[in-house]
Design an enzyme around this catalytic site. Structure first.
Site, PDB file in Angstrom:
ATOM      1  CB  ALA A  95      -0.649  -0.237   1.410  1.00 45.22           C
ATOM      2  CE  LYS A  96       5.540   0.530  -3.260  1.00 49.55           C
ATOM      3  NZ  LYS A  96       5.024  -0.489  -3.521  1.00 49.55           N
ATOM      4  NE  ARG A  97      -2.932   3.146   1.515  1.00 49.56           N
ATOM      5  CZ  ARG A  97      -2.898   2.730   0.331  1.00 49.56           C
ATOM      6  NH1 ARG A  97      -2.482   3.186  -0.717  1.00 49.56           N
ATOM      7  NH2 ARG A  97      -3.969   2.474  -0.463  1.00 49.56           N
TER       8      ARG A  97
ATOM      9  CG  ASP B  99       3.610   1.025  -5.951  1.00 45.22           C
ATOM     10  OD1 ASP B  99       5.270   0.756  -6.392  1.00 45.22           O
ATOM     11  OD2 ASP B  99       3.739   0.802  -4.731  1.00 45.22           O
TER      12      ASP B  99
END
Lengths: 272, 272
Positions: A95-97, B99
């Protein structure tokens, strides 16, 4: 899932393979598009066919959000399917939050509690108070971006910050975070030679390594520099496995590709 | 929405206020919990009551994802409601995504096309090829995190990278990205004194400034250093407005707080 349970699964399956579920409706076999939930049907078939060869699955959340409510339903069904049928599998929400404290807590609840993922990928740019809310969850793992596998990694991550590269700074600073034992790190396979330096800073942590295959990384090199006393690596492959065929035989083709990687991993683990 | 249309709306309303929709079911008035979609009902009432005082609305995506499919539906209904009823409003998906290329494209489609937001917040850590897929969308705006309003901003963002702070490096490098005219930046209000340096690097860009109010930032200071020839500021307030009251009068209380900020902004714009 505890780290120990993950390690046990790795030795049992002789595999440290993670399969990325980056499911794109334009790339999956056409016959699935008539189903009520093509993305879930695709994932289910891939997981059923490959679960004995992989220790983890990593849905890339962007690919689900791109389909709105429908995509979110597919994501829910996929993670539930894994958790019910294959509870031994390690699940990663890619998710790369990362946001300020109360917002990070909301993201952590969404992925760790509601969806019941074992782990989530997180960007470090906002620092300690954006990461620690994730670390507060017991037996859940926060996978911090350190050195990514894309070209843009050289824009900031490898820049010199007070005598060392930014990504090394991220690794070192994060070790002092509260509950840092729940940290893992993303390190791109396209930069395998960096791994020996990285292992000096974080000898014990698990590394999630994308970029083997489609992005050009080499499994032997990654293992040479990256393996530790408890394996400490999760090698991710997405497109190379799930899109091995776009015909009726897509699940069998995925097994073939996953088996190649698992066999290579077994050889490495045995010779170690 | 073009930047010119945003500027026109600012002068027309004499406001550069953005209202953050960080909707938490534990904080909204209890009587709404009986409704079918409490989050949407709350947002609708806030937007109807305050739309003449604000130029933008910023749903914080974490607060919707935390409620799964239901939350995603509330988000869809909220953005549709704004786009249909108040198309002049500037909408921000506060998502802090970022991303590798093909994944960023999926996020961009999700937020710019399917949900039809005007803009999205993005983290810079993964560099150029993680940001440019967002910039490719015409009349859509990519709001890059530069200097955030939280304590963790000092972990990495203000560290010295080759002679200047990392966030300044992010500002400068991003100017060379393809379609950089579609960039805006997040700069926290708690660090108003940094704004004069920032304006030397990006004199023309819009800045999204969170942290006025709840996080301690001061409107006058931000404007003193941050205003440019086309205003160039969007000041966000979330909790200070939407949770001004947790009773039946929540919308009226939100108007009162929004009006205070709009009046202060009008004074600043008039005296300029």
């Amino acid at each position: 899932m505890t780290t120990q349970e993950l390690v046990q699964q790795i030795y049992k399956k002789k595999s440290f393979l993670c399969i990325g579920l980056d499911v794109d409706l334009t790339k999956i076999p056409k016959h699935l598009l008539d189903k009520e939930d093509p993305i879930f049907e695709f994932n289910k078939a891939i997981i059923d066919a490959t679960h004995h060869l992989a220790v983890g699955y990593k849905p890339n959340i962007a690919f689900y959000e791109a389909y709105g409510v429908k995509g979110w339903k597919s994501l829910e069904k996929t993670i539930q399917y894994i958790n019910i049928n294959y509870p031994e599998l390690f699940t990663i929400a890619d998710a790369k939050r990362g946001d300020i404290g109360n917002t990070s807590t909301m993201y952590a609840k969404a992925f760790f509690e509601d969806l019941a993922f074992d782990s989530i990928t997180i960007a470090p740019y906002m620092g300690k108070d954006s990461v620690e809310p994730f670390l507060a969850f017991k037996n859940k793992h926060t996978i911090l971006l350190a050195l990514t596998s894309n070209q843009g990694a050289f824009d900031f991550q490898t820049k010199n910050v007070e005598g060392k590269e930014l990504y090394k700074h991220v690794l070192e600073v994060s070790k002092s975070y509260k509950n840092a034992e729940n940290l893992m790190y993303v390190v791109g396979a396209t930069k395998a030679e960096y791994l020996s330096d990285i292992r000096k800073i974080i000898p014990d942590s698990f590394l999630l390594v994308p970029g083997v295959g489609a992005q050009g990384g080499n499994l032997d090199d990654v293992c040479k520099y990256g393996l530790n006393h408890q394996v400490g690596l999760l090698i991710n492959s997405s497109r190379g496995i799930i899109y091995a065929s776009d015909g009726l035989d897509y699940a069998e083709a995925a097994v073939k590709k996953a088996l190649e990687l698992q066999k290579a991993m077994e050889k490495i683990l045995t010779s170690k």
